[in-house]
Design a protein around this motif. Sequence first.
Motif, mmCIF file in Angstrom:
data_model
loop_
_atom_site.group_PDB
_atom_site.id
_atom_site.type_symbol
_atom_site.label_atom_id
_atom_site.label_comp_id
_atom_site.label_asym_id
_atom_site.label_seq_id
_atom_site.Cartn_x
_atom_site.Cartn_y
_atom_site.Cartn_z
ATOM 1 N N ARG A 199 -8.341 18.975 9.603
ATOM 2 C CA ARG A 199 -7.417 19.465 10.836
ATOM 3 C C ARG A 199 -6.178 18.427 10.825
ATOM 4 O O ARG A 199 -5.081 19.045 11.037
ATOM 5 C CB ARG A 199 -8.251 19.468 11.747
ATOM 6 N N ASN A 200 -6.296 17.316 10.403
ATOM 7 C CA ASN A 200 -5.233 16.284 10.592
ATOM 8 C C ASN A 200 -4.163 16.672 9.507
ATOM 9 O O ASN A 200 -3.018 16.387 9.622
ATOM 10 C CB ASN A 200 -5.512 14.880 10.417
ATOM 11 N N ARG A 201 -4.328 17.695 8.635
ATOM 12 C CA ARG A 201 -3.495 17.960 7.558
ATOM 13 C C ARG A 201 -2.761 19.160 7.965
ATOM 14 O O ARG A 201 -2.041 19.712 7.079
ATOM 15 C CB ARG A 201 -4.207 18.403 6.226
ATOM 16 N N ILE A 202 -2.928 19.749 9.214
ATOM 17 C CA ILE A 202 -2.392 20.995 9.453
ATOM 18 C C ILE A 202 -0.965 21.134 9.457
ATOM 19 O O ILE A 202 -0.582 22.076 8.590
ATOM 20 C CB ILE A 202 -2.982 21.782 10.815
ATOM 21 N N TYR A 203 -0.267 20.149 9.827
ATOM 22 C CA TYR A 203 1.323 20.352 9.907
ATOM 23 C C TYR A 203 1.663 19.259 8.694
ATOM 24 O O TYR A 203 3.113 18.971 8.808
ATOM 25 C CB TYR A 203 1.999 19.985 11.091
ATOM 26 N N GLN A 204 1.012 18.676 7.613
ATOM 27 C CA GLN A 204 1.555 18.101 6.575
ATOM 28 C C GLN A 204 2.650 18.701 5.854
ATOM 29 O O GLN A 204 3.740 17.877 5.878
ATOM 30 C CB GLN A 204 0.533 17.924 5.663
ATOM 31 N N HIS A 205 2.672 19.880 5.676
ATOM 32 C CA HIS A 205 3.793 20.340 4.854
ATOM 33 C C HIS A 205 4.943 20.470 5.586
ATOM 34 O O HIS A 205 6.146 20.026 5.347
ATOM 35 C CB HIS A 205 3.510 22.014 4.607
ATOM 36 N N GLU A 206 4.953 20.763 6.866
ATOM 37 C CA GLU A 206 6.254 21.086 7.745
ATOM 38 C C GLU A 206 6.646 19.387 8.127
ATOM 39 O O GLU A 206 7.911 19.109 8.038
ATOM 40 C CB GLU A 206 5.739 21.419 9.190
ATOM 41 N N GLU A 207 5.706 18.271 8.347
ATOM 42 C CA GLU A 207 6.142 17.023 8.588
ATOM 43 C C GLU A 207 6.825 16.636 7.578
ATOM 44 O O GLU A 207 7.772 15.678 7.638
ATOM 45 C CB GLU A 207 4.774 16.298 8.941
ATOM 46 N N HIS A 208 6.236 16.722 6.328
ATOM 47 C CA HIS A 208 6.688 15.978 5.086
ATOM 48 C C HIS A 208 8.277 16.655 4.957
ATOM 49 O O HIS A 208 9.058 15.871 4.697
ATOM 50 C CB HIS A 208 5.824 16.670 4.014
ATOM 51 N N GLU A 209 8.600 17.739 5.286
ATOM 52 C CA GLU A 209 9.829 18.239 5.216
ATOM 53 C C GLU A 209 10.539 17.649 6.139
ATOM 54 O O GLU A 209 11.992 17.176 5.808
ATOM 55 C CB GLU A 209 9.972 19.990 5.434
ATOM 56 N N ALA A 210 10.347 17.508 7.468
ATOM 57 C CA ALA A 210 11.119 16.786 8.342
ATOM 58 C C ALA A 210 11.429 15.359 7.952
ATOM 59 O O ALA A 210 12.794 14.955 8.279
ATOM 60 C CB ALA A 210 10.400 16.934 9.770
ATOM 61 N N ASP A 211 10.349 14.683 7.649
ATOM 62 C CA ASP A 211 10.684 13.261 7.244
ATOM 63 C C ASP A 211 11.576 13.103 6.159
ATOM 64 O O ASP A 211 12.411 12.167 6.096
ATOM 65 C CB ASP A 211 9.188 12.534 6.820
ATOM 66 N N GLN A 212 11.403 13.955 5.091
ATOM 67 C CA GLN A 212 12.383 13.821 4.076
ATOM 68 C C GLN A 212 13.805 14.442 4.361
ATOM 69 O O GLN A 212 14.716 13.601 4.050
ATOM 70 C CB GLN A 212 11.944 15.202 3.053
ATOM 71 N N ALA A 213 13.775 15.363 5.297
ATOM 72 C CA ALA A 213 15.297 15.664 5.786
ATOM 73 C C ALA A 213 15.695 14.287 6.529
ATOM 74 O O ALA A 213 17.074 14.047 6.394
ATOM 75 C CB ALA A 213 15.157 16.733 6.640
ATOM 76 N N ALA A 214 15.081 13.481 7.265
ATOM 77 C CA ALA A 214 15.281 12.474 7.933
ATOM 78 C C ALA A 214 15.768 11.186 6.895
ATOM 79 O O ALA A 214 15.910 9.892 7.354
ATOM 80 C CB ALA A 214 14.475 11.906 8.917
ATOM 81 N N GLY A 215 15.498 11.428 5.542
ATOM 82 C CA GLY A 215 15.886 10.450 4.606
ATOM 83 C C GLY A 215 14.859 9.468 4.402
ATOM 84 O O GLY A 215 15.121 8.312 3.869
ATOM 85 N N HIS A 216 13.443 9.650 4.561
ATOM 86 C CA HIS A 216 12.488 8.391 4.583
ATOM 87 C C HIS A 216 11.891 8.825 3.202
ATOM 88 O O HIS A 216 11.904 9.671 2.616
ATOM 89 C CB HIS A 216 11.353 8.553 5.646
ATOM 90 N N LYS A 217 11.143 7.590 2.675
ATOM 91 C CA LYS A 217 10.695 7.578 1.494
ATOM 92 C C LYS A 217 9.140 8.138 2.074
ATOM 93 O O LYS A 217 8.614 8.050 3.012
ATOM 94 C CB LYS A 217 10.125 6.070 1.293
ATOM 95 N N CYS A 218 8.642 8.891 0.602
ATOM 96 C CA CYS A 218 7.492 9.657 1.216
ATOM 97 C C CYS A 218 6.357 8.691 0.855
ATOM 98 O O CYS A 218 6.070 8.106 0.130
ATOM 99 C CB CYS A 218 7.481 10.849 0.147
ATOM 100 N N ASN A 219 5.520 8.841 2.073
ATOM 101 C CA ASN A 219 4.279 7.833 1.793
ATOM 102 C C ASN A 219 3.112 8.489 1.180
ATOM 103 O O ASN A 219 2.126 7.891 0.570
ATOM 104 C CB ASN A 219 3.720 7.723 3.366
ATOM 105 N N LEU A 220 3.532 9.860 0.974
ATOM 106 C CA LEU A 220 2.215 10.404 0.089
ATOM 107 C C LEU A 220 2.566 10.358 -1.336
ATOM 108 O O LEU A 220 1.676 9.813 -2.084
ATOM 109 C CB LEU A 220 2.187 11.954 0.379
ATOM 110 N N THR A 221 3.905 10.432 -1.941
ATOM 111 C CA THR A 221 4.134 10.209 -3.123
ATOM 112 C C THR A 221 4.742 9.190 -3.681
ATOM 113 O O THR A 221 5.005 8.558 -4.730
ATOM 114 C CB THR A 221 4.883 11.422 -3.776
#
Lengths: 281, 483
Positions: A256-278
Amino acid sequence: MYRIVSAIFLAENIKKFEIEAPRIAKKRKAGQFVIVRINPNGERIPLTIADSDPEKGTITIIAQGAGKSTHELNRKEAGDSIADVVGPLGNPSHIENFGTAVSIGGGVGTAIAFPTAAALKEAGNYVITINGARSKELVILEDEMKAVSDEAYITTDDGSYGFHGFVTQKLQELIDSGKKIDFVLAIGPIPMMKAVAEVTRPYGIKTVVSLNPIMIDGTGMCGGCRVTVGGEVKFGCIDGPEFDAHQVDFKNLADRNRIYQHEEHEADQAAGHKCNLTGQA
Amino acid sequence: MDARTITAKERMAIPRQKMPAQDPVERAGNFNEVNLGLTPEQAQQEALRCIQCKDPVCIAGCPVNIKIDQFIKLIAEGDFMGAVRKIKEDNVLPSICGRVCPQEDQCEKVCVIGKKHEPVAIGNLERFVGDYERTSGQKIDPKIAPPTGKSVAVVGSGPASLSCANDLAQYGHKVVVFEALHELGGVLMYGIPEFRLPKEIVHEELDGLRRMGIEFRTDVVVGRTITIDELMEEEEFDAVFIGVGAGLPWFMGIPGENLVGVLAANEFLTRVNLMKAYDFPKSSDTPVFDCKGKNVAVFGGGNTAMDAVRTAKRLGAEHAYIVYRRSEKEMPAREEEIHNAKEEGIEFLLLTTPLEFVGNDQAWLTGAKCQKMELGAPDDSGRRRPVPVEGSEYILPIDMAIISIGNGSNPLIHQTTPDIEVSKRETIVVDINTMQTSKENVYAGGDIVTGGATVILAMGAGRTAAAAINEKLVGKAKNFDEW
Ligand SMILES: Cc1cc2nc3c(=O)[nH]c(=O)nc-3n(C[C@H](O)[C@H](O)[C@H](O)COP(=O)(O)OP(=O)(O)OC[C@H]3O[C@@H](n4cnc5c(N)ncnc54)[C@H](O)[C@@H]3O)c2cc1C
Ligand SMILES: Cc1cc2nc3c(=O)[nH]c(=O)nc-3n(C[C@H](O)[C@H](O)[C@H](O)COP(=O)(O)OP(=O)(O)OC[C@H]3O[C@@H](n4cnc5c(N)ncnc54)[C@H](O)[C@@H]3O)c2cc1C
Ligand code: SF4
Ligand code: SF4
Ligand code: FES
């Protein structure tokens, strides 16, 4: 607006803040958390109250950069303000003199476990702390933990400091050494809490974990924080955050904690952060 | 036509005025308000349809007994500000109630014109009057009695609390409102969507209350940040009103309900309305499930269900379904919203009940196993009970399921204030004449007392409590108008 009085990095990506919030400072007990909103467009994120100073009217929180909101928080400095701090939320930890109590923290979970470990000590327990990190640079609150422990252990995954291995291996070692353990508190990544639960289950050692479901209001209104405990629906913010580790459906929480992973990931990328997942930018 | 010379026949010949609305196809793609409001000419025409009954039965149909005949007469005469004043004697939030009241079950249901023709559009007229005040620049600032030296804490900032705070301030008491969230307004802000109730309106009403000297403190969870006892003992409030609303959304308890993609309507709506997730990731940091091209089903038939399903459609859902176990007649949602939802392309799967949710190996929802129902004999409530049709099970493929079957009660207050008596359903028990709880000088009203109900009932409860609190603190009040 809530003013930040001090802000220091404890380790890479883990920052400790003292924030002015007098009502909360007066009221909070170990195990409770606040929900903060960093700016007026911000998300509401839960963070444990690591400490408080009722006289100064401040609370301490320790945040690990995970996604957009926590990264943004970790860019704040002393003198800056954040939009909202609400709490203390959740039930205080159940503290009593169990006898020998082991507090286990993984990563930033060490910070979350700290106030409860301190309260266990105060209640007269023989307190053993085991705090795990991936490597030496990521070890946090070592001195603070020592100060509230009768025995304090650090473990690192890569062996660069302390015990080489996982917190569960250290716990198993203690159990095997014949130590009578009456209570275990485990706070950290979901796989770690699950692993601790499996270590203590065969021995019937009372084990408590602090769960980190996704939250919005923290008052029982949205149902976003629901977790499955003993086959029943419980609300993390109202019934928790601490639950009997042997009853928790960890897989469900992780899913259940993964529900917004796709959306969160895009936001964080848009904000210019290094991806914690990859690990890629 | 002139209000004074119009004949009965002429009156009856006027058709019920149709409120202009955004085109259904267009509006299903935006969050702007659906209804556009009556024009002044339309409002006057509509007002002329009221025959000014000697015994205006419509008044008894309104939970706060607005003097409907009188305010409508003033509209007919073109005295719009007079009409505002008249309504505000009984209801401080006409722009809001005119929009969200289930009029067809209340005032309009009993309007005598409705026997032969369509009833007078009382709700639309109320909305017109409220909007007229807001937009004409001629604000009526309510009369406020000289300070009494007494202070009252109001917990929560939904309609029950706002109407209570308004009246208490008018009686001359110092009022401080404590709200758990970072925004004020309760369900008006986080539940009911922009396309039905523009947030701007709620903000303006709140500004009005601020001008009356009411203080608002957000980020305070009563029961956690401060308890009721502390409010009275340490902060020295003379009385407390509790209007914390319903809470704890119910789930259905069927298999698969914890799959990823199954959520409560409150969570979905809060993300979109309060946290503005429709602007994610541009100007909001809060995400919501990406509905674009997906199939979304909402389980339930109330206002919350309609709001959720229409929101999902606006977020781009390919199919947006309402799944409801009874027939349309039994749906508790406002008639107008059911109609609007249909116009917007919402698909209604009626007499259908979910048995289980199914998912993939990643624990993501992929569908709902549904069963058809047929209506059997009436149950205790007089509604015909739905009974399952054997062998009618099928899988409805969906990517998101929104559960909207109602709410329990928020336990925070009574957990920390044990001397407040609650019912088996954990709603707060009050004396309905005064809204006083089992605890001295503590009153409660709205959804926390009734369970999920309506805005106007919550407001009525807030007013009753304010009157009782005032009487308790300073003795019987004079009429507001006598000051
Ligand atoms: C009661 C409680 C106490 C907490 N205490 C602390 C604390 O003291 N210090 C601290 O650093 N963190 C704590 N957390 C976790 C913290 O709330 C999340 O890290 C934060 O919400 C992530 O927000 P973000 O926008 O930075 O990341 P996001 O972009 O939202 O998420 C980044 C990653 O974290 C996952 N995630 C999202 N929400 C949560 C969540 N609530 N918990 C865990 N993972 C999540 C996402 O799936 C994603 O993989 C606590 C959580 C809870 C529920
Ligand atoms: C999506 C939706 C659509 C609806 N549509 C309609 C409609 O069309 N027409 C209609 O008449 N009714 C409608 N309703 C019902 C109506 O909104 C409610 O009956 C009404 O808002 C109840 O008002 P209240 O003041 O009791 O509580 P609420 O509006 O629920 O407000 C309670 C407030 O108290 C705050 N609070 C909670 N706990 C605490 C605490 N411990 N400390 C401080 N603050 C706290 C909450 O955050 C909230 O802001 C709808 C409800 C929903 C959810
Ligand atoms: S408040 Fe509701 S019931 Fe009362 S007159 Fe207005 S629309 Fe009708
Ligand atoms: S019942 Fe209908 S016609 Fe009669 S006063 Fe009321 S609104 Fe007018
Ligand atoms: S965070 Fe919304 S109910 Fe717990």
